[in-house]
Design a protein around this motif. Structure first.
Motif, PDB file in Angstrom:
ATOM      1  N   LYS A   1      47.306  19.180  59.069  1.00  0.00           N
ATOM      2  CA  LYS A   1      47.170  20.648  59.140  1.00  0.00           C
ATOM      3  C   LYS A   1      47.758  21.335  57.898  1.00  0.00           C
ATOM      4  O   LYS A   1      47.231  22.342  57.437  1.00  0.00           O
ATOM      5  N   ILE A   2      48.860  20.772  57.382  1.00  0.00           N
ATOM      6  CA  ILE A   2      49.497  21.367  56.196  1.00  0.00           C
ATOM      7  C   ILE A   2      48.572  21.245  54.979  1.00  0.00           C
ATOM      8  O   ILE A   2      48.611  22.073  54.071  1.00  0.00           O
ATOM      9  N   GLN A   3      47.713  20.236  54.983  1.00  0.00           N
ATOM     10  CA  GLN A   3      46.768  20.030  53.873  1.00  0.00           C
ATOM     11  C   GLN A   3      45.470  20.823  54.059  1.00  0.00           C
ATOM     12  O   GLN A   3      44.545  20.695  53.263  1.00  0.00           O
TER      13      GLN A   3
ATOM     14  N   GLU B   1      46.341  28.382  58.394  1.00  0.00           N
ATOM     15  CA  GLU B   1      46.540  27.158  59.189  1.00  0.00           C
ATOM     16  C   GLU B   1      47.681  26.322  58.600  1.00  0.00           C
ATOM     17  O   GLU B   1      48.542  25.821  59.325  1.00  0.00           O
ATOM     18  N   ALA B   2      47.689  26.193  57.270  1.00  0.00           N
ATOM     19  CA  ALA B   2      48.741  25.420  56.592  1.00  0.00           C
ATOM     20  C   ALA B   2      50.114  26.062  56.801  1.00  0.00           C
ATOM     21  O   ALA B   2      51.107  25.369  57.080  1.00  0.00           O
ATOM     22  N   LEU B   3      50.187  27.392  56.693  1.00  0.00           N
ATOM     23  CA  LEU B   3      51.472  28.091  56.867  1.00  0.00           C
ATOM     24  C   LEU B   3      51.983  27.956  58.297  1.00  0.00           C
ATOM     25  O   LEU B   3      53.178  27.738  58.520  1.00  0.00           O
ATOM     26  N   HIS B   4      51.070  28.095  59.273  1.00  0.00           N
ATOM     27  CA  HIS B   4      51.475  27.911  60.682  1.00  0.00           C
ATOM     28  C   HIS B   4      52.000  26.492  60.896  1.00  0.00           C
ATOM     29  O   HIS B   4      52.995  26.288  61.584  1.00  0.00           O
TER      30      HIS B   4
ATOM     31  N   TYR C   1      45.923  15.743  43.527  1.00  0.00           N
ATOM     32  CA  TYR C   1      45.363  15.765  44.885  1.00  0.00           C
ATOM     33  C   TYR C   1      44.869  17.174  45.231  1.00  0.00           C
ATOM     34  O   TYR C   1      43.867  17.617  44.742  1.00  0.00           O
ATOM     35  N   TYR C   2      45.665  17.895  46.094  1.00  0.00           N
ATOM     36  CA  TYR C   2      45.177  19.203  46.573  1.00  0.00           C
ATOM     37  C   TYR C   2      45.839  20.369  45.851  1.00  0.00           C
ATOM     38  O   TYR C   2      45.584  21.523  46.180  1.00  0.00           O
ATOM     39  N   GLY C   3      46.727  20.059  44.892  1.00  0.00           N
ATOM     40  CA  GLY C   3      47.478  21.116  44.209  1.00  0.00           C
ATOM     41  C   GLY C   3      46.611  22.116  43.465  1.00  0.00           C
ATOM     42  O   GLY C   3      47.008  23.259  43.261  1.00  0.00           O
ATOM     43  N   THR C   4      45.400  21.692  43.066  1.00  0.00           N
ATOM     44  CA  THR C   4      44.534  22.597  42.293  1.00  0.00           C
ATOM     45  C   THR C   4      43.948  23.697  43.172  1.00  0.00           C
ATOM     46  O   THR C   4      43.686  24.789  42.697  1.00  0.00           O
ATOM     47  N   TRP C   5      43.739  23.382  44.471  1.00  0.00           N
ATOM     48  CA  TRP C   5      43.157  24.440  45.325  1.00  0.00           C
ATOM     49  C   TRP C   5      44.080  24.957  46.437  1.00  0.00           C
ATOM     50  O   TRP C   5      43.765  25.930  47.107  1.00  0.00           O
ATOM     51  N   SER C   6      45.245  24.334  46.615  1.00  0.00           N
ATOM     52  CA  SER C   6      46.199  24.876  47.612  1.00  0.00           C
ATOM     53  C   SER C   6      46.684  26.243  47.127  1.00  0.00           C
ATOM     54  O   SER C   6      46.908  26.417  45.927  1.00  0.00           O
ATOM     55  N   SER C   7      46.870  27.173  48.054  1.00  0.00           N
ATOM     56  CA  SER C   7      47.316  28.517  47.647  1.00  0.00           C
ATOM     57  C   SER C   7      48.771  28.468  47.174  1.00  0.00           C
ATOM     58  O   SER C   7      49.546  27.602  47.596  1.00  0.00           O
ATOM     59  N   GLU C   8      49.133  29.413  46.314  1.00  0.00           N
ATOM     60  CA  GLU C   8      50.500  29.468  45.781  1.00  0.00           C
ATOM     61  C   GLU C   8      51.516  29.652  46.911  1.00  0.00           C
ATOM     62  O   GLU C   8      52.612  29.125  46.872  1.00  0.00           O
ATOM     63  N   LYS C   9      51.097  30.410  47.931  1.00  0.00           N
ATOM     64  CA  LYS C   9      51.993  30.696  49.052  1.00  0.00           C
ATOM     65  C   LYS C   9      52.344  29.399  49.794  1.00  0.00           C
ATOM     66  O   LYS C   9      53.498  29.154  50.150  1.00  0.00           O
TER      67      LYS C   9
END
Length: 265
Positions: free
Chosen positions: A40-42, A48-51, A88-96
């Motif tokens: 879920k964090i990914q 969803e990731a923040l929750h 991995y997902y760092g390019t599209w994960s939000s800054e928050k």
């Protein structure tokens, strides 16, 4: 799914607490929960990731040592690192989300200084330049409310602190929220120390019982026949161990005077 539902902007504390409850009651809970939460964090959906990160932090506060052991493994830490790493997902994960993941890992280096793997993972992020500087943990960020608690929890038994906490949490003043945060931390620390004492007592009593049982068996054999050299050595070792445990038992008994059942044991 309900606890991390991206369509709800606010945390669903009822579902989060039920999830914690499930982790605590299910024998496989502490090993399964981190895997579910990592997924879920990914999530590409920020909410969803923040929750999921809130659920993770609540589990850390409420689900005990077995859960802590799982999140301190590289297997889980690597899943969090993937959210930050550009490979991995760092390019599209939000800054928050990335900022919150960094905050979570850094806070664990403070809360669990004995967990070398957490520290190593965080140092690696700094070395690779993924984390530029230590995040400042916000003082007025209230820790998630404790959910399933053991009987006689300090949150229930210390009425004075509980009333003070409730009053501080209702306040809109930043300094009151900071005071509430400090109070929650100190109460959780007290709760953990209490729990560690109980665990130490149970383990010690268990060890003494096993040793005495084994000694009884050897002495029964001795009544019937001469003991072999190895059995005599075992008996001597058990005796020495029991003599070492005796003062510890006395100390544990003196710490448990208010708990009749534990003292009885």
């Amino acid at each position: 799914d309900k606890a991390t539902d991206p369509s709800t902007p606010e945390e669903n504390w009822e579902c989060i607490q039920r999830f914690c409850d499930q982790v605590n009651t299910d024998i496989e809970g502490p090993s399964l929960a981190p895997r579910l939460l990592a997924h879920k964090i990914q999530s590409p959906q920020e909410m969803e990731a923040l929750h999921a990160l809130t659920v993770l932090e609540t589990c850390v506060n409420n689900c005990g040592e077995r859960f802590h052991n799982e999140i301190a493994k590289f297997r889980f830490l690597n899943e969090l690192i993937k959210v930050l790493s550009p490979k991995y997902y760092g390019t599209w994960s939000s800054e928050k989300v990335k900022s919150r993941v960094t905050e979570v890992i850094f806070s664990w280096t403070v809360w669990f200084p004995q967990e070398v793997k957490i520290r190593d993972a965080y140092q690696m992020l700094k070395k690779q330049g993924i984390v530029k500087e230590d995040p400042k943990l916000p003082e007025d960020k209230i820790l998630p409310p404790p959910s399933p608690r053991p009987q006689n929890s300090i949150f229930d038994t210390d009425e004075e602190k509980s009333k003070l906490l409730a009053r501080l949490l209702k306040s809109n003043h930043s300094e009151d929220l900071q005071a509430a945060n400090r109070l929650i931390k100190s109460m959780i620390k007290e709760e953990q120390e209490k729990s560690a004492k109980v665990s130490r007592r149970v383990n010690t009593i268990g060890e003494v019982s096993e040793n005495v049982k084994r000694m009884d068996e050897l002495l029964e054999n001795y009544k019937r026949q001469e003991l072999s050299k190895s059995d005599q050595e075992t008996l001597q070792t058990l005796l020495q161990r029991c003599e070492k445990l005796r003062p510890l038992l006395f100390r544990l008994a003196s710490e448990t005077v208010d708990d009749d059942e534990a003292l009885g044991k």
